[in-house]
Design a protein around this motif. Structure first.
Motif, PDB file in Angstrom:
ATOM      1  N   LEU A 285     -38.199   1.302 135.947  1.00 48.15           N
ATOM      2  CA  LEU A 285     -39.645   1.376 136.219  1.00 48.15           C
ATOM      3  C   LEU A 285     -39.909  -0.102 136.525  1.00 48.15           C
ATOM      4  N   ALA A 286     -39.554  -0.975 135.493  1.00 49.66           N
ATOM      5  CA  ALA A 286     -40.170  -2.159 135.507  1.00 49.66           C
ATOM      6  C   ALA A 286     -39.294  -3.497 136.075  1.00 49.66           C
ATOM      7  N   PHE A 287     -37.980  -3.337 136.398  1.00 49.00           N
ATOM      8  CA  PHE A 287     -37.255  -4.577 136.731  1.00 49.00           C
ATOM      9  C   PHE A 287     -36.676  -3.886 138.044  1.00 49.00           C
ATOM     10  N   GLU A 288     -37.067  -4.038 139.079  1.00 48.12           N
ATOM     11  CA  GLU A 288     -36.665  -3.740 140.324  1.00 48.12           C
ATOM     12  C   GLU A 288     -35.253  -4.156 140.556  1.00 48.12           C
ATOM     13  N   GLY A 289     -34.310  -3.377 141.101  1.00 48.79           N
ATOM     14  CA  GLY A 289     -32.951  -3.829 141.205  1.00 48.79           C
ATOM     15  C   GLY A 289     -32.073  -4.553 140.118  1.00 48.79           C
ATOM     16  N   TRP A 290     -32.599  -4.182 139.088  1.00 46.76           N
ATOM     17  CA  TRP A 290     -31.939  -5.058 137.876  1.00 46.76           C
ATOM     18  C   TRP A 290     -30.393  -4.544 137.767  1.00 46.76           C
TER      19      TRP A 290
END
Length: 384
Positions: free
Chosen positions: A302-307
């Protein structure tokens, strides 16, 4: 001159050693590991992780005690609240639900000790607000079901975790920097520190402060009564390549859990171009580390795109009974194992009968233990 033996060289043990030496005692510290620090150790290497997402709360007594002695060093700056995200009903939001705020208003009633938090808070703010508040408070209590704990216990941690300005501060360079300064202070006061020195039999010629985990103290003292309820938590450590727009922290209001990007405050914790993320996800007795990791990955999505494509390092662990005491309905800190065990033996740590939030319990119990060992009503906190 008084002589005092301290078993354990973690935060509680070093607090006890310093306060006893400042009062004129001759102190010896025995630490079973090759380094001091206990759970306040910081990993060596490119990723400066702590054993869980530690923080110092500046509203507690240990903050002023450490600061007066120059032991904190420059704390990392707190990122703006605008970078905090809250997961609620499966999505991310920037502001808490109004029902949760009702429990934080100035005129909110003092919660009772003898009721569980969820039922009490539901009467105050409705079930949705009560559950969100219980889950948010998990950042300061590491338990899979905060709503089932004493209402007074959870309320204190909820207020401290949500207070503005933010109380939680991270020592620059990790907790090891505080431990190193404490060890140097103890050394300069003449404290003798023996590492790789496991104590199997307590000395009988001096007062002894046992500053270990409650499990280790139970074995050392042969006292089966030294037990208390604690949490069980999945710890997630990640390093990812830097990307603009990543959140500073994410609090899960749908279930207990918290992720924080520590390099948002202190870039020295990871190599250039990388970010260090640490999270804690309390898990029930029947749940596995993988269950906690799965919840962590939901927040990361949700909070770290492409993690996932940015990960350069990952580590997982489970902390069981290593995150402090929790109080069930009808109990408070006064009901935990007493500091004074008789025959010149005293306990210090985060699961004994002392007030405070998280490491404040270790600090308060250490000062109380030394005061009792020296036969004093209290120690002078301002002595430097």
């Amino acid at each position: 001159m008084h002589r005092i033996t301290v078993v354990g060289g973690g935060f509680a043990g070093l607090t006890a050693a310093i306060s006893a030496a400042e009062a004129g005692a001759k102190v010896t510290v025995y630490e079973a590991h090759h380094t001091l620090g206990g759970r306040a150790r910081t990993a060596e290497g490119p990723y400066r992780t702590n054993e869980g997402p530690h923080a110092l709360y500046s509203g507690g007594p240990h903050w002023s005690w450490l600061k007066q002695r120059g032991l904190i060093g420059p704390p990392a700056p707190s990122p703006p609240l605008a970078r905090l995200r809250l997961r609620h009903h499966g999505g991310l939001r920037r502001t808490p639900p109004f029902a949760l705020l009702k429990l934080l208003r100035r005129g909110a009633r003092q919660a009772p000790v003898d009721r569980d938090f969820l039922s009490w808070a539901t009467e105050e703010a409705g079930e949705e607000g009560a559950r969100a508040a219980a889950h948010y408070s998990a950042v300061a209590l590491f338990h899979h079901d905060p709503g089932a704990l004493s209402a007074a216990f959870v309320q204190e941690r909820l207020r401290r975790a949500a207070r503005l300005p933010i109380e939680a501060h991270c020592p620059r360079g990790g907790w090891a920097t505080v431990i190193d300064r404490m060890a140097a202070r103890a050394w300069n006061l003449g404290v003798r520190m023996e590492t790789l020195s496991r104590v199997d039999t307590l000395p009988t010629d001096t007062p002894v402060v046992v500053a270990t985990s409650l499990d280790a103290a139970r074995q050392l003292l042969g006292d089966d009564s030294l037990t208390w309820t604690g949490g069980r938590t999945a710890l997630i450590d990640l390093a990812v390549r830097t990307r603009r727009g990543d959140a500073f922290a994410v609090s899960d209001l749908d279930a207990p859990g918290w992720i924080e990007r520590f390099t948002a405050q202190d870039r020295s914790l990871a190599p250039a171009g990388e970010q260090l993320i640490q999270g804690q996800f309390p898990i029930a007795p029947h749940e596995s580390r993988a269950d906690g990791a799965a919840r962590a990955e939901q927040l990361l999505d949700l909070a770290f795109e492409g993690w996932r494509e940015r990960v350069t390092w990952r580590r997982e662990a489970v902390a069981s009974g290593r995150t402090g005491a929790v109080d069930l309905p009808g109990t408070s800190w006064r009901d935990r194992p007493a500091i004074d065990r008789g025959d010149g033996v005293y306990l210090a740590g985060d699961q004994v009968a002392a007030p405070g939030v998280l490491s404040e319990v270790s600090f308060n119990s250490a000062l109380t233990a030394v005061s009792l060992a020296l036969g004093r009503h209290s120690l002078d906190l301002k002595h430097a």
